[in-house]
Motif scaffolding. Sequence first.
Motif, PDB file in Angstrom:
ATOM      1  N   GLN A 201       7.825   2.404  10.041  1.00 43.41           N
ATOM      2  CA  GLN A 201       6.745   1.795  10.318  1.00 43.41           C
ATOM      3  C   GLN A 201       7.346   0.640  11.175  1.00 43.41           C
ATOM      4  N   LEU A 202       8.495   0.039  10.984  1.00 43.46           N
ATOM      5  CA  LEU A 202       9.158  -0.831  11.838  1.00 43.46           C
ATOM      6  C   LEU A 202       9.363   0.147  13.318  1.00 43.46           C
ATOM      7  N   LEU A 203      10.094   1.029  13.292  1.00 37.62           N
ATOM      8  CA  LEU A 203      10.350   1.704  14.053  1.00 37.62           C
ATOM      9  C   LEU A 203       9.323   2.314  15.014  1.00 37.62           C
ATOM     10  N   MET A 204       8.085   2.014  14.548  1.00 40.31           N
ATOM     11  CA  MET A 204       6.457   2.189  15.413  1.00 40.31           C
ATOM     12  C   MET A 204       6.266   1.120  15.958  1.00 40.31           C
ATOM     13  N   ILE A 205       6.606   0.197  15.552  1.00 35.83           N
ATOM     14  CA  ILE A 205       6.387  -1.584  15.799  1.00 35.83           C
ATOM     15  C   ILE A 205       7.336  -1.909  16.601  1.00 35.83           C
ATOM     16  N   ALA A 206       8.461  -1.198  16.712  1.00 31.17           N
ATOM     17  CA  ALA A 206      10.036  -0.947  17.956  1.00 31.17           C
ATOM     18  C   ALA A 206       9.468  -0.780  19.225  1.00 31.17           C
ATOM     19  N   GLY A 207       8.823   0.239  19.202  1.00 30.62           N
ATOM     20  CA  GLY A 207       8.142   1.233  20.181  1.00 30.62           C
ATOM     21  C   GLY A 207       8.309   2.401  20.735  1.00 30.62           C
ATOM     22  N   PHE A 208       9.023   3.016  19.436  1.00 32.25           N
ATOM     23  CA  PHE A 208       9.233   4.146  18.972  1.00 32.25           C
ATOM     24  C   PHE A 208       8.289   4.885  18.888  1.00 32.25           C
ATOM     25  N   ASP A 209       7.499   5.001  19.675  1.00 31.94           N
ATOM     26  CA  ASP A 209       6.098   5.653  19.569  1.00 31.94           C
ATOM     27  C   ASP A 209       5.774   7.114  18.766  1.00 31.94           C
ATOM     28  N   ARG A 210       6.815   8.277  18.725  1.00 33.75           N
ATOM     29  CA  ARG A 210       7.247   9.716  17.564  1.00 33.75           C
ATOM     30  C   ARG A 210       8.316   9.774  17.122  1.00 33.75           C
ATOM     31  N   TYR A 211       8.478   9.713  16.114  1.00 28.22           N
ATOM     32  CA  TYR A 211       9.916   9.277  15.192  1.00 28.22           C
ATOM     33  C   TYR A 211       9.829  10.494  14.288  1.00 28.22           C
ATOM     34  N   PHE A 212      11.027  11.190  14.000  1.00 28.28           N
ATOM     35  CA  PHE A 212      10.803  12.339  13.299  1.00 28.28           C
ATOM     36  C   PHE A 212      12.358  12.280  12.235  1.00 28.28           C
ATOM     37  N   GLN A 213      12.771  12.046  10.998  1.00 26.17           N
ATOM     38  CA  GLN A 213      14.318  12.769  10.886  1.00 26.17           C
ATOM     39  C   GLN A 213      13.914  13.405   9.640  1.00 26.17           C
ATOM     40  N   ILE A 214      14.874  14.681   9.411  1.00 29.35           N
ATOM     41  CA  ILE A 214      15.100  15.435   8.707  1.00 29.35           C
ATOM     42  C   ILE A 214      15.534  14.236   7.310  1.00 29.35           C
ATOM     43  N   ALA A 215      14.984  13.446   6.323  1.00 31.78           N
ATOM     44  CA  ALA A 215      15.403  12.363   5.280  1.00 31.78           C
ATOM     45  C   ALA A 215      16.028  13.460   4.412  1.00 31.78           C
ATOM     46  N   LYS A 216      16.937  11.945   3.521  1.00 32.76           N
ATOM     47  CA  LYS A 216      17.298  12.368   2.630  1.00 32.76           C
ATOM     48  C   LYS A 216      16.832  11.149   1.591  1.00 32.76           C
ATOM     49  N   CYS A 217      16.101  11.919   0.601  1.00 32.13           N
ATOM     50  CA  CYS A 217      15.645  11.313  -0.155  1.00 32.13           C
ATOM     51  C   CYS A 217      15.485  10.977  -1.593  1.00 32.13           C
ATOM     52  N   PHE A 218      14.857  10.042  -2.559  1.00 35.56           N
ATOM     53  CA  PHE A 218      15.816  10.243  -4.087  1.00 35.56           C
ATOM     54  C   PHE A 218      14.750   9.633  -4.804  1.00 35.56           C
ATOM     55  N   ARG A 219      14.338  10.230  -5.655  1.00 32.05           N
ATOM     56  CA  ARG A 219      13.240   9.365  -6.851  1.00 32.05           C
ATOM     57  C   ARG A 219      13.926   9.985  -8.270  1.00 32.05           C
ATOM     58  N   ASP A 220      14.289   8.255  -9.236  1.00 32.90           N
ATOM     59  CA  ASP A 220      14.523   8.689 -10.786  1.00 32.90           C
ATOM     60  C   ASP A 220      13.198   8.830 -11.482  1.00 32.90           C
ATOM     61  N   GLU A 221      12.744  10.602 -11.548  1.00 30.64           N
ATOM     62  CA  GLU A 221      10.986  10.700 -12.173  1.00 30.64           C
ATOM     63  C   GLU A 221      11.711  12.609 -13.389  1.00 30.64           C
ATOM     64  N   ASP A 222      10.589  12.250 -13.955  1.00 31.16           N
ATOM     65  CA  ASP A 222      10.729  13.794 -14.701  1.00 31.16           C
ATOM     66  C   ASP A 222      10.709  14.461 -13.649  1.00 31.16           C
ATOM     67  N   LEU A 223      11.912  16.018 -14.222  1.00 36.87           N
ATOM     68  CA  LEU A 223      11.790  17.108 -13.270  1.00 36.87           C
ATOM     69  C   LEU A 223      11.162  18.057 -13.250  1.00 36.87           C
ATOM     70  N   ARG A 224      11.270  19.158 -12.493  1.00 37.16           N
ATOM     71  CA  ARG A 224      10.318  20.609 -12.682  1.00 37.16           C
ATOM     72  C   ARG A 224      10.515  21.320 -11.574  1.00 37.16           C
ATOM     73  N   ALA A 225      10.002  22.585 -11.787  1.00 37.79           N
ATOM     74  CA  ALA A 225      10.381  23.577 -10.542  1.00 37.79           C
ATOM     75  C   ALA A 225      10.330  22.870  -9.558  1.00 37.79           C
ATOM     76  N   ASP A 226       9.625  22.551  -8.903  1.00 36.79           N
ATOM     77  CA  ASP A 226       9.069  21.564  -7.366  1.00 36.79           C
ATOM     78  C   ASP A 226       9.717  20.286  -7.276  1.00 36.79           C
ATOM     79  N   ARG A 227      10.937  20.240  -8.266  1.00 34.88           N
ATOM     80  CA  ARG A 227      11.440  18.119  -8.259  1.00 34.88           C
ATOM     81  C   ARG A 227      12.779  17.909  -8.312  1.00 34.88           C
ATOM     82  N   GLN A 228      13.071  17.432  -7.482  1.00 27.75           N
ATOM     83  CA  GLN A 228      15.086  16.954  -8.208  1.00 27.75           C
ATOM     84  C   GLN A 228      14.962  15.757  -7.658  1.00 27.75           C
ATOM     85  N   PRO A 229      15.739  15.586  -8.274  1.00 28.38           N
ATOM     86  CA  PRO A 229      15.915  13.319  -8.284  1.00 28.38           C
ATOM     87  C   PRO A 229      16.676  13.250  -6.905  1.00 28.38           C
ATOM     88  N   GLU A 230      17.232  14.608  -6.093  1.00 28.78           N
ATOM     89  CA  GLU A 230      17.579  14.297  -4.423  1.00 28.78           C
ATOM     90  C   GLU A 230      16.731  15.033  -3.761  1.00 28.78           C
TER      91      GLU A 230
END
Length: 588
Positions: A201-230
């Motif tokens: 959202q800050l990148l939008m305010i900065a004027g990069f009107d179309r952004y993307f990223q193949i981004a690593k994300c992390f969530r400390d939650e219970d796991l299942r077949a379609d869920r991983q901590p990273e």
Amino acid sequence: MYRTNTCGELRLSDTGKQVTLAGWVQRVRKMGGMTFIDLRDRYGITQLVFNESDDQSLCDAANKLGREYCIQAKGVVSERQSKNPKVETGDIEIIVKELNVLSPSLTPPFTIEDNTDGGDDLRMKYRYLDLRRNAVRKNLELRHRMTILIRNFLDSKQFIEVETPILIGSTPEGARDFVVPSRMNPGQFYALPQSPQTLKQLLMIAGFDRYFQIAKCFRDEDLRADRQPEFTQVDCEMSYVEQDDVLNIFEDMCRMLFKEIRGVELPAKLQQMTWQEAMSRFGSDKPDLRFGMEFVELKDAFAGKGDFSVFNQAKYIGGICVPGCADYSRKQLDELTEFVKKPQVGAKGLVYIKYNADGTVKSSVDKFYSPEVLQEIKQVMKAKDGDLVLILSGDNANKTRIQLCSLRLEMGDRLGLRDKNVFKCLWIIDFPLFEWSDEEQRLMATHHPFTMPNPDDIPLLTEHPEQVRAKAYDFVCNGIEVGGGSIRIHDTNLQERMFKILGFTKERAEAQFGFLMNAFKYGAPPHAGLAFGLDRFVSILAGLDSIRDCIAFPKNNSGRDVMLDAPSELEPKQLQELQIKIDLHQEN
């Protein structure tokens, strides 16, 4: 050089060519005075031939090789007498003139074959061996191909790829954060990002009107077949757009991926279904549309027509019609009853009505309802002779619908209706902006606190926030949420109202998100975004039941990396440097 060619590229046209190959020994077969070795690399398999009559010592060396030895072989390409049409190099073989062992191997703990004898835990412990298997390798090649296609597509649409930080501040609104202690700032912690939400959202305010990223994300939650901590997201944001602009461009991206990867043509325009409609018809905000069995509400149909107290007292009664299953045995019906009573489903029982092929009716509640009433239910359910009707009831409509959804999916699995080669995609829109949390005893953001309320519902924010719809959307395929996003709030006052409804004090909102609200004061453009779960997307197009086999080094169901033995304890010196003291509480 170690090789002139790979193990997957030589053909009859290469006959007579001097080549050098390198790879792993798949298998060794001795037949009389001949020894045959299947040599494998990531590109394929080539047969090597050793003849005792040509070179006894070379043949003896070949016979001493074991599975997974890493070797180099030099020789001449020759036409095979007994061709193998199952492999691309099956018309040729290599008459070996020189053999070098590059690295010997212990006997592997499981066979490196498509259908291996290794269980999940064993394969995860030796994941570097598991990755040699053709089936797993193909999944990672598919993942690579998809990321290239996605990058090229977004680049063609003027998106710019920007990397955002991995070490950020904690934002505990949502899933649990993974936290990282700071040695240089004792007693303070970074968090690993659950998503790059505020940063993009800050990148939008900065004027990069179309952004993307193949981004690593992390969530400390219970796991299942379609869920991983990273996990990995295709994370995107756009300025000066409305909801349909976002849906249209990412529909095009999905349409391209399905065509390029699976040769499947998605409809020119995907269906859009409101959250309320999805819950009413399927009991899920990610409905599987590959088969029918839509819910039919039956409270009015049963009202005042029988002496069955369970239905008379229920707030909701819903049924599904299972075509052609009136011949289910008592054992099969008992199995379904036990299924709905499982803790993960949570129903108290199951009512069935069998509309037999001969026109007779048999029901678990036929002593409470007349044959005429059961025939009325048949009409309401649009059932035919030979069909089975399954009914659940309860005091909470949405909770009972979710239970009925589990039953519907179970029947879809039992009847083979969830074909992995059929793809039904749609958008779910008009989610509730808030949902009640029994754990927190307060309203929580259904998606996240930066989601724009539907402008028509903003007057309801003060008195009836639970009725407010969100300008949010999910991309669903085959009953799986593949991606989701929303129009964002870009006004400081509206964002402050959202935080207040969510129970934030002004001080807490300022401490956690002051940087964003302050940025809104400097000409924030209207913006929106969406993120696809790359792991889930790959698994769907690969026809997998779990995302683990399209991730190079996944965690197990306990969130552990059994190969690296992580997480693990820190050395006392490391804890001292971080000024951290471990105080584990013993559970009774």
